[in-house]
Motif scaffolding. Structure first.
Motif, PDB file in Angstrom:
ATOM      1  N   ASP A 156      55.284  33.849 -46.357  1.00  0.00           N
ATOM      2  CA  ASP A 156      54.817  35.234 -46.285  1.00  0.00           C
ATOM      3  C   ASP A 156      53.324  35.339 -46.597  1.00  0.00           C
ATOM      4  O   ASP A 156      52.627  36.183 -46.042  1.00  0.00           O
ATOM      5  CB  ASP A 156      55.661  36.156 -47.161  1.00  0.00           C
ATOM      6  N   SER A 157      52.811  34.469 -47.457  1.00  0.00           N
ATOM      7  CA  SER A 157      51.372  34.461 -47.732  1.00  0.00           C
ATOM      8  C   SER A 157      50.597  34.025 -46.497  1.00  0.00           C
ATOM      9  O   SER A 157      49.530  34.583 -46.192  1.00  0.00           O
ATOM     10  CB  SER A 157      51.058  33.518 -48.895  1.00  0.00           C
ATOM     11  N   LEU A 158      51.116  33.033 -45.790  1.00  0.00           N
ATOM     12  CA  LEU A 158      50.487  32.607 -44.542  1.00  0.00           C
ATOM     13  C   LEU A 158      50.516  33.744 -43.521  1.00  0.00           C
ATOM     14  O   LEU A 158      49.505  34.018 -42.865  1.00  0.00           O
ATOM     15  CB  LEU A 158      51.195  31.375 -43.968  1.00  0.00           C
ATOM     16  N   ASN A 159      51.646  34.416 -43.391  1.00  0.00           N
ATOM     17  CA  ASN A 159      51.772  35.523 -42.432  1.00  0.00           C
ATOM     18  C   ASN A 159      50.731  36.603 -42.717  1.00  0.00           C
ATOM     19  O   ASN A 159      50.083  37.124 -41.803  1.00  0.00           O
ATOM     20  CB  ASN A 159      53.170  36.125 -42.464  1.00  0.00           C
ATOM     21  N   HIS A 204      47.902  36.232 -44.381  1.00  0.00           N
ATOM     22  CA  HIS A 204      46.582  35.667 -44.102  1.00  0.00           C
ATOM     23  C   HIS A 204      46.263  35.694 -42.611  1.00  0.00           C
ATOM     24  O   HIS A 204      45.136  36.017 -42.218  1.00  0.00           O
ATOM     25  CB  HIS A 204      46.503  34.223 -44.617  1.00  0.00           C
ATOM     26  N   GLU A 205      47.221  35.358 -41.785  1.00  0.00           N
ATOM     27  CA  GLU A 205      46.969  35.263 -40.350  1.00  0.00           C
ATOM     28  C   GLU A 205      46.580  36.598 -39.714  1.00  0.00           C
ATOM     29  O   GLU A 205      45.998  36.635 -38.633  1.00  0.00           O
ATOM     30  CB  GLU A 205      48.166  34.630 -39.637  1.00  0.00           C
ATOM     31  N   ARG A 206      46.847  37.687 -40.410  1.00  0.00           N
ATOM     32  CA  ARG A 206      46.418  39.000 -39.910  1.00  0.00           C
ATOM     33  C   ARG A 206      44.900  39.097 -39.860  1.00  0.00           C
ATOM     34  O   ARG A 206      44.342  39.871 -39.089  1.00  0.00           O
ATOM     35  CB  ARG A 206      46.991  40.118 -40.780  1.00  0.00           C
ATOM     36  N   ILE A 207      44.224  38.325 -40.688  1.00  0.00           N
ATOM     37  CA  ILE A 207      42.760  38.296 -40.654  1.00  0.00           C
ATOM     38  C   ILE A 207      42.305  37.847 -39.274  1.00  0.00           C
ATOM     39  O   ILE A 207      41.377  38.410 -38.692  1.00  0.00           O
ATOM     40  CB  ILE A 207      42.220  37.335 -41.736  1.00  0.00           C
ATOM     41  N   HIS A 208      42.964  36.827 -38.745  1.00  0.00           N
ATOM     42  CA  HIS A 208      42.576  36.273 -37.449  1.00  0.00           C
ATOM     43  C   HIS A 208      43.070  37.128 -36.280  1.00  0.00           C
ATOM     44  O   HIS A 208      42.381  37.267 -35.273  1.00  0.00           O
ATOM     45  CB  HIS A 208      43.118  34.849 -37.305  1.00  0.00           C
ATOM     46  N   SER A 209      44.251  37.689 -36.411  1.00  0.00           N
ATOM     47  CA  SER A 209      44.842  38.443 -35.297  1.00  0.00           C
ATOM     48  C   SER A 209      44.292  39.863 -35.202  1.00  0.00           C
ATOM     49  O   SER A 209      44.375  40.492 -34.147  1.00  0.00           O
ATOM     50  CB  SER A 209      46.364  38.513 -35.441  1.00  0.00           C
ATOM     51  N   GLY A 210      43.765  40.357 -36.321  1.00  0.00           N
ATOM     52  CA  GLY A 210      43.286  41.735 -36.339  1.00  0.00           C
ATOM     53  C   GLY A 210      44.397  42.753 -36.584  1.00  0.00           C
ATOM     54  O   GLY A 210      44.152  43.953 -36.605  1.00  0.00           O
TER      55      GLY A 210
END
Length: 126
Positions: free
Chosen positions: A21-24, A26-32
């Motif tokens: 869930d922490s990775l998920n 974090h990945e919002r930073i890249h996906s916007g």
């Protein structure tokens, strides 16, 4: 997981995490992706906790109170930083002249005195 393993690796950068869930998040930073939206001003956030903290602006909720002067804050870190005024803690030190500061921003502003960095320019025709 307290063994130091970070098995969840971001595919966009070199960061890794102990939990999926922490990775998920974090990945919002890249996906916007910003799935949490304020109902008052429509500002959006990547994390629900950030939305809840933001909503204090609208509600006037300031749950963190200084015991020395009763000043209140919406965020805990702002209270902790403020408390340095009362404790005398000055953790930020200039590498040029050893002057110390309560706030990192004050140090950065001061360090410009030792450099040619002049970020503000007058455009007046006077």
């Amino acid at each position: 997981m307290h063994n130091g393993d970070h098995p969840y690796q971001c595919r966009q950068c070199d960061k890794s995490f102990t939990r999926q869930d922490s990775l998920n998040t974090h990945e919002r930073i890249h996906s916007g992706e910003r799935p949490y939206q304020c109902r008052q001003c429509e500002k959006t956030f990547t994390q629900q906790g950030h939305l809840k903290t933001h909503e204090r602006i609208h509600s006037g909720d300031r749950p963190y109170q200084c015991r020395q002067c009763d000043k209140t804050f919406t965020r805990r870190y702002r209270l902790k930083t403020h408390e340095r005024i009362h404790s005398g803690e000055r953790p930020y030190q200039c590498r040029q002249c050893d002057k110390t500061f309560t706030y990192q921003g004050s140090l950065k502003r001061h360090e410009r005195k030792h450099s040619d960095d002049r970020p503000y320019q007058c455009h007046s025709s006077l």
